[in-house]
Design an enzyme around this catalytic site. Structure first.
Site, PDB file in Angstrom:
ATOM      1  N   LEU A 163     -14.303  16.664   9.826  1.00  0.00           N
ATOM      2  CA  LEU A 163     -13.004  17.018  10.401  1.00  0.00           C
ATOM      3  C   LEU A 163     -13.174  17.749  11.738  1.00  0.00           C
ATOM      4  O   LEU A 163     -12.192  18.037  12.420  1.00  0.00           O
ATOM      5  CB  LEU A 163     -12.215  17.912   9.437  1.00  0.00           C
ATOM      6  N   ASP A 192     -24.362  21.215  15.597  1.00  0.00           N
ATOM      7  CA  ASP A 192     -23.234  22.090  15.930  1.00  0.00           C
ATOM      8  C   ASP A 192     -23.649  23.213  16.876  1.00  0.00           C
ATOM      9  O   ASP A 192     -22.823  23.702  17.644  1.00  0.00           O
ATOM     10  CB  ASP A 192     -22.601  22.668  14.660  1.00  0.00           C
ATOM     11  N   PRO A 243      -3.375  17.282  -0.315  1.00  0.00           N
ATOM     12  CA  PRO A 243      -4.817  17.529  -0.185  1.00  0.00           C
ATOM     13  C   PRO A 243      -5.114  18.944   0.313  1.00  0.00           C
ATOM     14  O   PRO A 243      -6.082  19.576  -0.145  1.00  0.00           O
ATOM     15  CB  PRO A 243      -5.265  16.486   0.858  1.00  0.00           C
ATOM     16  N   THR A 244      -4.285  19.465   1.202  1.00  0.00           N
ATOM     17  CA  THR A 244      -4.484  20.827   1.707  1.00  0.00           C
ATOM     18  C   THR A 244      -4.270  21.838   0.583  1.00  0.00           C
ATOM     19  O   THR A 244      -5.052  22.776   0.410  1.00  0.00           O
ATOM     20  CB  THR A 244      -3.526  21.102   2.879  1.00  0.00           C
ATOM     21  N   LYS A 300       6.021  24.889   4.142  1.00  0.00           N
ATOM     22  CA  LYS A 300       5.595  24.433   2.824  1.00  0.00           C
ATOM     23  C   LYS A 300       4.113  24.766   2.598  1.00  0.00           C
ATOM     24  O   LYS A 300       3.743  25.331   1.561  1.00  0.00           O
ATOM     25  CB  LYS A 300       5.830  22.920   2.734  1.00  0.00           C
ATOM     26  N   CYS A 303     -38.023  12.407  27.540  1.00  0.00           N
ATOM     27  CA  CYS A 303     -39.085  12.565  26.543  1.00  0.00           C
ATOM     28  C   CYS A 303     -39.724  11.223  26.192  1.00  0.00           C
ATOM     29  O   CYS A 303     -40.535  10.723  26.952  1.00  0.00           O
ATOM     30  CB  CYS A 303     -38.536  13.292  25.314  1.00  0.00           C
ATOM     31  N   LEU A 340     -39.589   9.017  29.106  1.00  0.00           N
ATOM     32  CA  LEU A 340     -40.660   9.186  30.101  1.00  0.00           C
ATOM     33  C   LEU A 340     -41.912   8.446  29.635  1.00  0.00           C
ATOM     34  O   LEU A 340     -42.544   7.719  30.396  1.00  0.00           O
ATOM     35  CB  LEU A 340     -40.983  10.668  30.316  1.00  0.00           C
ATOM     36  N   HIS A 375     -35.994  17.880  27.350  1.00  0.00           N
ATOM     37  CA  HIS A 375     -34.641  17.435  27.016  1.00  0.00           C
ATOM     38  C   HIS A 375     -33.605  18.185  27.857  1.00  0.00           C
ATOM     39  O   HIS A 375     -33.032  19.186  27.398  1.00  0.00           O
ATOM     40  CB  HIS A 375     -34.371  17.659  25.525  1.00  0.00           C
ATOM     41  N   GLU A 393     -30.654  17.462  28.469  1.00  0.00           N
ATOM     42  CA  GLU A 393     -29.301  17.407  27.887  1.00  0.00           C
ATOM     43  C   GLU A 393     -28.955  18.656  27.094  1.00  0.00           C
ATOM     44  O   GLU A 393     -27.790  18.992  26.923  1.00  0.00           O
ATOM     45  CB  GLU A 393     -29.153  16.147  27.006  1.00  0.00           C
TER      46      GLU A 393
HETATM   47  N1  GLN Z   1     -42.313  10.810  19.911  1.00  0.00           N
HETATM   48  C1  GLN Z   1     -42.620  11.399  21.159  1.00  0.00           C
HETATM   49  C2  GLN Z   1     -43.492  12.636  21.019  1.00  0.00           C
HETATM   50  O1  GLN Z   1     -43.593  13.197  19.972  1.00  0.00           O
HETATM   51  C3  GLN Z   1     -41.355  11.723  21.938  1.00  0.00           C
HETATM   52  C4  GLN Z   1     -40.577  12.824  21.345  1.00  0.00           C
HETATM   53  C5  GLN Z   1     -39.163  12.896  21.857  1.00  0.00           C
HETATM   54  O2  GLN Z   1     -38.670  11.949  22.474  1.00  0.00           O
HETATM   55  N2  GLN Z   1     -38.475  13.972  21.584  1.00  0.00           N
HETATM   56  O3  GLN Z   1     -44.087  13.070  21.975  1.00  0.00           O
END
Ligand code: GLN
Length: 550
Positions: free
Chosen positions: A22, A78, A195-196, A228, A386, A389, A512, A514
């Protein structure tokens, strides 16, 4: 405003009922935004009822992405929402699981801490649960703890008992927020509250009286429905909040503010604080909903594409890149195995950028390599993350540097050219959980590289999660053939970034990026990647790099 110390901290516990998915994490994070923008020091926590000590060993297809914190904890996705919403770096303490709770208790038992006593769920497990919440109090005015799963699950019972006791101990400094579903039955043309009612009753059976109900619904709740629900659940009608489906998750804090949810909570807590400043959020939402400059189409070619949650942070960081460039980013998720089954990589001609994200195991690797080859040969902007690359280095090794059968040691232990190999410090590692190269590590950028221009600095710190690395024995050769190593670890020993001079935008990182992108502060690599895509999509001249900021 009350600037409270540890003992003055307020606690909000968020539970969910009726069904899963949800959006409890987004709801908790949105509450966090409202309170933070009122000047309160807020942190968020996820309590996960599963027995894994952390999600690090779970497939992303089971539980979505593994989010890595600065301190190298492998956590629930999360936490990514929490970090993006309240713009703070969280840590291991912000995510705990049944497994971790039991491990701590059993370790104490083995040490002899409970000598003479029988160790039980109540009080020992529940005490440990309460302790895991309390550790977050110092330095925070409000701790928001989300309990994973759905009320009624056997697994969540100790957590519910723990947070019930918590309120018993701190009184009105703790409040319970419950997320439910109010379905619309088309045939009857009605919203249904049953349901609530059931879900709240289930919660009350554990002794928890919610102060707030957040009701997911497709249609607005009218006053009658609100009244309600309120009367059946003993919740103040002002505490019955509707959570309508919205166009972007970043709109949720604005929706909650419209219904004065933050006022309601602070009043209950007896805390006064100035009205929230939501100008940044409003601007972000406006940009996402009505970008001025058109659409940039990005293909993400990876192995967990059936489940978008598996790449949650990549998806969000691309959206942030869109915010930075005032464009819409349209993402298609393509299983790299499709390419192995015959999908011709030339389909990429319909896109303005290719992203190959992280992953483990050999499924779909050849498809990723074929996609990267197409992007390299056809000047399509490429961002590798990662594993992305590592695949780019394999591709370059095989097709440019003439290293026949070049591969990663992870996928082929017999290759004559292991251009990607196991890191030295990984050689003697025998257990899987929490043993990768994890968390924030510094890297040094090569002067004059595209990467250095994009970041606008010489030193960076990014989050990692990997065991393999570029094999240093091949660095000279690959460099001689035209691959640039644009970042390394500060000691120069570990390749952190590569790029291809002469290609409009071909960049990959062993980390990473991101994980550090925020809607209010798009990550430079994503902002620049989307900008390169926009240059292609909109026919703008040379992409300017390093245009960052919402
Ligand atoms: N499997 C690769 C490693 O362990 C890449 C890991 C990943 O993409 N987070 O180096």
């Amino acid at each position: 405003m009350t600037r409270s110390g540890a003992d003055r901290t307020r606690y909000i516990f968020v539970t969910g009922g009726v069904v899963s998915s949800l959006g409890k994490g987004i709801a908790a994070a949105s509450l966090g935004v409202l309170l933070k923008e009122r000047g309160l020091r807020v942190t968020l926590q996820k309590l996960d009822p599963y027995i894994n000590v952390d999600p690090g060993t779970l497939s992303p297809l089971q539980h979505g992405e593994v989010f890595v914190t600065e301190d190298g904890a492998e956590t629930d996705l999360d936490l990514g929402h929490y970090e993006r919403f309240i713009d703070a770096s969280l840590s291991q303490d912000n995510n705990t699981t049944t497994g971790r709770i039991y491990r701590n208790v059993i370790d104490s038992e083995r040490r002899g801490d409970y000598l003479g006593r029988t160790v039980q769920v109540i009080p020992h497990i529940t005490d440990e649960i309460k302790r895991s919440v309390r550790v977050l109090a110092p330095g925070h005015d409000v701790v928001i703890s989300e309990v994973g799963g759905t009320v009624g699950d056997i697994e969540s019972l100790p957590f519910l008992e723990g947070i019930r006791q918590f309120r018993q101990e701190v009184g009105s400094r703790a409040l319970h927020v419950h997320l439910t579903l109010v379905p619309y039955i088309r045939a009857a043309g009605e919203l249904k509250t049953k349901p609530t009612q059931h879900s709240v009753r289930e919660l009350m059976q554990t002794g928890i009286q919610p102060a707030v109900l957040i009701c997911r619904t497709e249609h607005p709740l009218d006053d009658q429905i609100r009244a309600k629900i309120a009367s059946f659940t003993n919740v103040d009608p002002a505490g019955v909040i509707e959570a309508l489906d919205v166009d972007t998750i970043y709109e949720v804090p604005l929706e909650f503010r419209r219904q004065r949810l933050d006022d309601f909570l602070l009043e209950r807590f007896g805390v006064t604080a100035p009205a929230p400043d939501l100008r940044d959020w409003t601007r972000i939402v406006e940009r996402i909903k009505a970008p001025a400059r058109g659409v940039v189409r990005i293909a993400v070619v990876g192995k967990y594409t059936e489940l978008v949650d598996a790449y949650k942070s990549v998806e969000q960081a691309l959206i942030h890149g869109g915010i930075a460039n005032d464009v819409e980013v349209a993402i298609d998720w393509i299983a790299s195995e499709e390419i192995e089954r015959g999908l011709d990589p030339s389909f990429l001609a319909g896109y303005h950028g290719l992203l190959v994200p992280g992953g483990f195991g050999d499924r779909g690797i050849e498809g990723m390599i074929a996609a990267i080859r197409w992007a390299r040969e056809n000047e399509l902007p490429f961002l590798g993350i990662c594993l992305g690359l590592q695949c780019a280095v394999i591709e370059f090794g095989r097709h440019v540097a003439g290293l026949k059968g070049a591969h990663s040691y992870e996928f082929d232990q017999t290759s004559h050219h292991p251009v990607i190999c196991l890191m030295d410090e990984q050689r003697n590692v025998t257990t899987k959980g929490g043993t990768m190269r994890l968390g924030a590590w510094d890297a040094r950028l090569t002067r004059g590289s595209l990467a250095a221009k994009i970041y606008g600095s010489a030193e960076i710190s990014e989050r990692h999660r990997h065991r393999y690395e570029v094999n240093n024995d091949y660095r000279m050769l690959l460099k001689a053939k035209g691959l640039a190593f644009s970042a390394t670890s500060p000691d120069g020993k570990l390749v952190e970034m590569i790029e291809l001079p002469g290609h409009p935008w071909f960049v990959a990182g062993q980390f990473h990026p991101e994980l550090k992108s925020r809607p209010t502060r798009p990550h430079p690599l994503f902002a620049s990647f989307v900008e390169a895509g926009a240059a292609l999509a909109l026919g703008v001249s040379e992409p300017k790099t390093a245009a960052v900021g919402a």
